[in-house]
Design a protein around this motif. Structure first.
Motif, PDB file in Angstrom:
ATOM      1  N   UNK A 205       0.883  -1.162   0.066  1.00  0.00           N
ATOM      2  CA  UNK A 205       0.050   0.089  -0.111  1.00  0.00           C
ATOM      3  C   UNK A 205       0.951   1.295  -0.130  1.00  0.00           C
ATOM      4  N   UNK A 206       1.861   1.135   0.836  1.00  0.00           N
ATOM      5  CA  UNK A 206       2.714   2.390   0.661  1.00  0.00           C
ATOM      6  C   UNK A 206       3.580   2.519  -0.765  1.00  0.00           C
ATOM      7  N   UNK A 207       3.762   1.506  -1.266  1.00  0.00           N
ATOM      8  CA  UNK A 207       4.475   1.774  -2.643  1.00  0.00           C
ATOM      9  C   UNK A 207       3.435   2.265  -3.559  1.00  0.00           C
ATOM     10  N   UNK A 208       1.956   1.953  -3.369  1.00  0.00           N
ATOM     11  CA  UNK A 208       1.237   2.301  -4.272  1.00  0.00           C
ATOM     12  C   UNK A 208       0.765   3.839  -3.946  1.00  0.00           C
ATOM     13  N   UNK A 209       0.776   4.119  -2.732  1.00  0.00           N
ATOM     14  CA  UNK A 209       0.646   5.524  -2.462  1.00  0.00           C
ATOM     15  C   UNK A 209       1.812   6.523  -2.772  1.00  0.00           C
TER      16      UNK A 209
END
Length: 382
Positions: free
Chosen positions: A167-171
């Motif tokens: 999720x952090x990578x997508x954000x």
């Protein structure tokens, strides 16, 4: 004797000729005037703008990228029509594109890692569940079961951490996309490019009221127009929404456009070296009229307060100070005091002092124009 009589006759004739000539030279000469006939008709009480108004597009936006940079893509030219969502220009952003590719790859890697970690966690959970069942029969020790349950919990936590990392990578990728969007200028509505301040490879900076600067692209929505005009603050209280208005444009000569007052500013403009005014907006009633207009045309507005058919009206120009005018009665000028009703720049209602059918003098600046003066109507040839 006869000779004497003859000379007397000659002298008498000469005296008569001299007297006639002298009278012709000294007799009062009529002044030449132009007249208009007082007649029934419609008179309007109107308010006009104090300075020239303007034809304005219903929407106009000065657009600039929200960040500075070099223009690398310029898809429009002055006068082009664009649709909402079209890319107008883009700044150099290859670095951001590379960051997005990297962040997408990281997100893909993190997603794969999370899937592997979660699969391992599922296997560990199944093993812990199997050992829990065997513990009831005494086939395995309590220590082995505890170790399996703890391992399953740890692997579940690792699965959750891997999902959070994904999720952090997508954000992070979304953050870079937002930065990328700041380098692109997108049309917010359908319109026409009115002006462009910038060329390929030129550096542009964001414009704002605090920083100043000129917008890179001036976009007009030409699907509709309205007229803005300043009204003197003294007249403003008599203006209300929905009143009929008449618009004239220098570009169209004497042609008149019907309109309606659609907006009145809730404040007074106090500009240096100018009278205080209230700005109004007028919508044109006929949609076909709008097809002929261009944003920026100068316009004059007359707001019609009242309109009625009166028994006697005269051109407004003939009414002088202190409500007086000149009437041509036969061949004699007669000055009269009159009672004026409603009026505008063109017509004035006369309640008392002039009757319908009388000729009023319109050449009010004629030399010798005064009460009792002899006058005759000037022919059109003169």
């Amino acid at each position: 004797m006869r000779r004497l009589i003859k000379w007397l006759v000659v002298l008498l004739v000469l005296a008569l000729i001299f007297a006639a000539g002298y009278w012709q030279m000294t007799k009062p000469r009529p002044i030449l005037v132009t007249v208009a006939v007082a007649e029934p008709g419609i008179v309007e009480n109107t308010i006009a703008n104090t300075r020239a108004g303007t034809i304005e597009a219903c929407r106009r936006a000065g657009l600039s990228p929200s960040t500075g940079g070099l223009i690398s893509v310029l898809n429009v030219r002055k006068g082009d029509s664009v649709r909402k969502g079209d890319l107008l220009l883009s700044l150099w952003n290859k670095d951001l594109m590379a960051e997005i590719e990297l962040s997408q790859a990281e997100a893909k890697s993190a997603k794969a890692n999370a899937r592997a970690t979660c699969l391992t966690a599922e296997v560990a959970q199944r093993e812990a569940n199997r050992l829990l069942k065997l513990r009831k029969s005494g086939a395995v020790s309590e220590e082995t079961v505890d170790r399996a349950v703890t391992d399953a919990s740890a692997r579940r936590a690792s699965c959750d951490a891997a999902k959070a990392s994904t999720a952090v990578s997508i954000s992070r990728a979304n953050v870079i996309r937002a930065r990328l969007d700041r380098t692109r200028l997108i049309a917010p509505f359908d319109g026409v490019i009115a002006d462009i301040h910038g060329e390929l490879s030129e550096y542009v900076t964001p414009s704002s009221p605090s920083v100043g600067g000129t917008p890179v692209i001036d976009l007009l929505d030409t699907s509709c127009f309205h007229v803005t005009a300043p009204i003197d603050e003294v007249d403003a209280p008599r203006v209300s929404l929905g009143q009929t208005a008449r618009v004239t444009l220098d570009a169209f000569g004497d042609r008149e456009f019907a309109g309606t007052v659609s907006q009145i500013a809730p404040f007074v403009l106090d500009l240096a070296s100018q009278a205080r005014t209230v700005e109004i907006e007028v919508e044109l009633d006929d949609p076909t009229d709008r097809e002929e207009l261009l944003a920026g045309y100068s316009a004059d507005v007359e707001i019609i307060l009242t309109s009625r058919n009166v028994p006697v009206r005269v051109p407004s120009e003939v009414v002088l100070e202190n409500s007086r005018l000149f009437v041509l009665d036969g061949n004699t000028i007669e000055e009269r005091d009159v009672l004026v009703g409603i009026s505008n720049w063109v017509w004035a209602e006369i309640i008392e002092g002039v009757k319908a059918g009388e000729a009023v003098v319109t050449s009010v600046d004629a030399d010798g124009l005064e009460n009792g003066a002899l006058a005759e109507i000037q022919s059109e040839e003169e």
